[in-house]
Design a protein around this motif. Sequence first.
Motif, mmCIF file in Angstrom:
data_model
loop_
_atom_site.group_PDB
_atom_site.id
_atom_site.type_symbol
_atom_site.label_atom_id
_atom_site.label_comp_id
_atom_site.label_asym_id
_atom_site.label_seq_id
_atom_site.Cartn_x
_atom_site.Cartn_y
_atom_site.Cartn_z
ATOM 1 N N LYS A 83 0.820 -1.211 0.000
ATOM 2 C CA LYS A 83 0.000 0.000 0.000
ATOM 3 C C LYS A 83 0.855 1.264 0.000
ATOM 4 C CE LYS A 83 -4.300 -1.630 1.999
ATOM 5 N NZ LYS A 83 -5.260 -1.504 3.094
ATOM 6 N N ILE A 84 2.066 1.143 0.518
ATOM 7 C CA ILE A 84 2.975 2.286 0.541
ATOM 8 C C ILE A 84 3.248 2.774 -0.880
ATOM 9 C CG2 ILE A 84 5.333 2.998 1.105
ATOM 10 C CD1 ILE A 84 5.154 1.067 3.508
ATOM 11 N N VAL A 85 3.338 1.847 -1.827
ATOM 12 C CA VAL A 85 3.584 2.225 -3.225
ATOM 13 C C VAL A 85 2.468 3.127 -3.741
ATOM 14 C CG1 VAL A 85 3.829 1.346 -5.580
ATOM 15 C CG2 VAL A 85 4.961 0.180 -3.695
ATOM 16 N N GLY A 86 1.230 2.779 -3.400
ATOM 17 C CA GLY A 86 0.103 3.606 -3.802
ATOM 18 C C GLY A 86 0.199 4.999 -3.213
ATOM 19 N N GLN A 87 0.597 5.081 -1.947
ATOM 20 C CA GLN A 87 0.710 6.382 -1.294
ATOM 21 C C GLN A 87 1.853 7.211 -1.885
ATOM 22 O OE1 GLN A 87 -1.641 7.473 0.787
ATOM 23 N NE2 GLN A 87 -2.617 5.530 0.342
ATOM 24 N N ILE A 88 2.929 6.545 -2.268
ATOM 25 C CA ILE A 88 4.049 7.246 -2.891
ATOM 26 C C ILE A 88 3.638 7.793 -4.257
ATOM 27 C CG2 ILE A 88 6.339 6.896 -3.903
ATOM 28 C CD1 ILE A 88 6.887 4.910 -1.602
ATOM 29 N N SER A 89 2.720 7.113 -4.930
ATOM 30 C CA SER A 89 2.274 7.511 -6.262
ATOM 31 C C SER A 89 1.373 8.740 -6.252
ATOM 32 C CB SER A 89 1.498 6.374 -6.932
ATOM 33 O OG SER A 89 2.243 5.208 -6.958
ATOM 34 N N LEU A 90 0.751 9.034 -5.130
ATOM 35 C CA LEU A 90 -0.234 10.117 -5.067
ATOM 36 C C LEU A 90 0.278 11.460 -5.590
ATOM 37 C CD1 LEU A 90 -2.167 9.524 -1.738
ATOM 38 C CD2 LEU A 90 -3.125 9.671 -4.016
ATOM 39 N N PRO A 91 1.406 11.983 -5.103
ATOM 40 C CA PRO A 91 1.846 13.298 -5.600
ATOM 41 C C PRO A 91 2.146 13.299 -7.103
ATOM 42 C CG PRO A 91 3.088 12.661 -3.633
ATOM 43 C CD PRO A 91 2.264 11.482 -4.035
ATOM 44 N N LYS A 92 2.694 12.214 -7.591
ATOM 45 C CA LYS A 92 3.010 12.103 -9.024
ATOM 46 C C LYS A 92 1.730 12.155 -9.856
ATOM 47 C CE LYS A 92 5.893 10.726 -12.397
ATOM 48 N NZ LYS A 92 6.782 11.653 -13.022
ATOM 49 N N PHE A 93 0.711 11.410 -9.431
ATOM 50 C CA PHE A 93 -0.553 11.395 -10.154
ATOM 51 C C PHE A 93 -1.250 12.752 -10.087
ATOM 52 C CE2 PHE A 93 -0.950 6.584 -9.338
ATOM 53 C CZ PHE A 93 -0.318 6.302 -10.536
ATOM 54 N N ALA A 94 -1.156 13.409 -8.956
ATOM 55 C CA ALA A 94 -1.839 14.700 -8.781
ATOM 56 C C ALA A 94 -1.247 15.774 -9.684
ATOM 57 C CB ALA A 94 -1.773 15.136 -7.325
ATOM 58 N N SER A 95 0.054 15.684 -9.950
ATOM 59 C CA SER A 95 0.704 16.725 -10.748
ATOM 60 C C SER A 95 0.821 16.382 -12.232
ATOM 61 C CB SER A 95 2.105 17.005 -10.183
ATOM 62 O OG SER A 95 2.918 15.855 -10.314
ATOM 63 N N SER A 96 0.458 15.180 -12.633
ATOM 64 C CA SER A 96 0.591 14.774 -14.034
ATOM 65 C C SER A 96 -0.610 15.222 -14.854
ATOM 66 C CB SER A 96 0.711 13.253 -14.137
ATOM 67 O OG SER A 96 1.873 12.812 -13.499
ATOM 68 N N ASN A 97 -0.334 15.492 -16.157
ATOM 69 C CA ASN A 97 -1.460 15.823 -17.038
ATOM 70 C C ASN A 97 -2.027 14.540 -17.652
ATOM 71 O OD1 ASN A 97 0.040 15.041 -19.277
ATOM 72 N ND2 ASN A 97 0.601 17.120 -19.866
ATOM 73 N N LEU A 146 -3.519 -17.899 -0.179
ATOM 74 C CA LEU A 146 -3.904 -16.506 0.054
ATOM 75 C C LEU A 146 -2.877 -15.535 -0.516
ATOM 76 C CD1 LEU A 146 -6.128 -14.827 1.325
ATOM 77 C CD2 LEU A 146 -4.796 -14.792 3.429
ATOM 78 N N SER A 147 -1.613 -15.911 -0.501
ATOM 79 C CA SER A 147 -0.576 -15.025 -1.043
ATOM 80 C C SER A 147 -0.772 -14.772 -2.535
ATOM 81 C CB SER A 147 0.819 -15.597 -0.778
ATOM 82 O OG SER A 147 1.095 -16.692 -1.623
ATOM 83 N N LEU A 148 -1.435 -15.691 -3.220
ATOM 84 C CA LEU A 148 -1.701 -15.478 -4.643
ATOM 85 C C LEU A 148 -2.601 -14.261 -4.864
ATOM 86 C CD1 LEU A 148 -2.265 -19.176 -5.748
ATOM 87 C CD2 LEU A 148 -0.181 -17.804 -5.976
ATOM 88 N N SER A 149 -3.368 -13.903 -3.859
ATOM 89 C CA SER A 149 -4.242 -12.728 -3.990
ATOM 90 C C SER A 149 -3.451 -11.428 -3.962
ATOM 91 C CB SER A 149 -5.297 -12.722 -2.887
ATOM 92 O OG SER A 149 -4.725 -12.403 -1.640
ATOM 93 N N LEU A 150 -2.198 -11.482 -3.553
ATOM 94 C CA LEU A 150 -1.382 -10.267 -3.535
ATOM 95 C C LEU A 150 -1.204 -9.674 -4.935
ATOM 96 C CD1 LEU A 150 1.374 -11.210 -0.948
ATOM 97 C CD2 LEU A 150 -0.436 -9.509 -0.679
ATOM 98 N N LEU A 151 -1.285 -10.521 -5.938
ATOM 99 C CA LEU A 151 -1.165 -10.019 -7.311
ATOM 100 C C LEU A 151 -2.249 -8.984 -7.609
ATOM 101 C CD1 LEU A 151 0.818 -10.546 -9.595
ATOM 102 C CD2 LEU A 151 -0.792 -12.173 -10.527
ATOM 103 N N ALA A 152 -3.392 -9.137 -6.980
ATOM 104 C CA ALA A 152 -4.481 -8.172 -7.168
ATOM 105 C C ALA A 152 -4.160 -6.821 -6.537
ATOM 106 C CB ALA A 152 -5.776 -8.734 -6.599
ATOM 107 N N SER A 153 -3.087 -6.745 -5.763
ATOM 108 C CA SER A 153 -2.672 -5.465 -5.187
ATOM 109 C C SER A 153 -2.190 -4.484 -6.250
ATOM 110 C CB SER A 153 -1.568 -5.678 -4.145
ATOM 111 O OG SER A 153 -2.058 -6.408 -3.059
ATOM 112 N N SER A 154 -2.035 -4.962 -7.456
ATOM 113 C CA SER A 154 -1.678 -4.035 -8.539
ATOM 114 C C SER A 154 -2.773 -2.992 -8.740
ATOM 115 C CB SER A 154 -1.401 -4.802 -9.828
ATOM 116 O OG SER A 154 -2.543 -5.533 -10.220
ATOM 117 N N ALA A 155 -3.970 -3.265 -8.215
ATOM 118 C CA ALA A 155 -5.068 -2.297 -8.272
ATOM 119 C C ALA A 155 -4.819 -1.104 -7.350
ATOM 120 C CB ALA A 155 -6.383 -2.970 -7.910
ATOM 121 N N LEU A 156 -3.803 -1.181 -6.498
ATOM 122 C CA LEU A 156 -3.484 -0.051 -5.637
ATOM 123 C C LEU A 156 -3.026 1.167 -6.448
ATOM 124 C CD1 LEU A 156 -1.634 -1.952 -2.769
ATOM 125 C CD2 LEU A 156 -3.881 -0.842 -2.634
ATOM 126 N N ILE A 157 -2.416 0.936 -7.588
ATOM 127 C CA ILE A 157 -1.958 2.047 -8.443
ATOM 128 C C ILE A 157 -3.155 2.842 -8.965
ATOM 129 C CG2 ILE A 157 -0.709 2.660 -10.556
ATOM 130 C CD1 ILE A 157 1.240 1.721 -8.470
#
Length: 176
Positions: free
Chosen positions: A30-44, A95-106
């Motif tokens: 989830k940290i990756v998603g949070q790190i992405s926030l400023p980049k997404f906010a400033s991108s066109n 259950l660890s196989l469900s971690l692949l769905a974490s790509s939706a965090l982006i």
Amino acid sequence: IIIFHLFGPATSAVYALSLAPAEQLKGLLKIVGQISLPKFASSNGTDLKRQIWYKILVFTLFIAVLILAYLILAPFFYKVVFPNYLESINLSRVLSLSLLASSALIPMAFFQAKGATRELYKINFSGLIIQLILFIVLIINFGMWGAIYARVITRYLEMLYTFWLLKKYHSISMLQ
């Protein structure tokens, strides 16, 4: 709570310990998603549309490597940390196989950065409803394994729905 009432404390402990590693790894992702926030906010729009799917692909590949490492290391981890709960190993690996769905965090971070709260509500609400229905149906039929299947299926359905909303959001927002 449902697992505890239906199957007792021992099964509940096994279930909880099978969830713990995957949930901890998900928390780190989830940290990756949070790190992405400023980049997404400033991108066109144009640059972002091109970049977001690439970022999702790279993140998904990273998660796949993480899952592979976990699948290999889980038996050793459980033997050292939880030697009394070795029956949790296979549950945890599935259950660890469900971690692949974490790509939706982006895309979820993208929706958050763009203020698309409606999409976030849709994703979260639909995920809760799907998981509740699957829990009821699968736990009754498959017991503790049903609870694991319900979590895995829910996460993948949430991921697919998130990607669909992202594609829909991009097609609408690019036309305006």
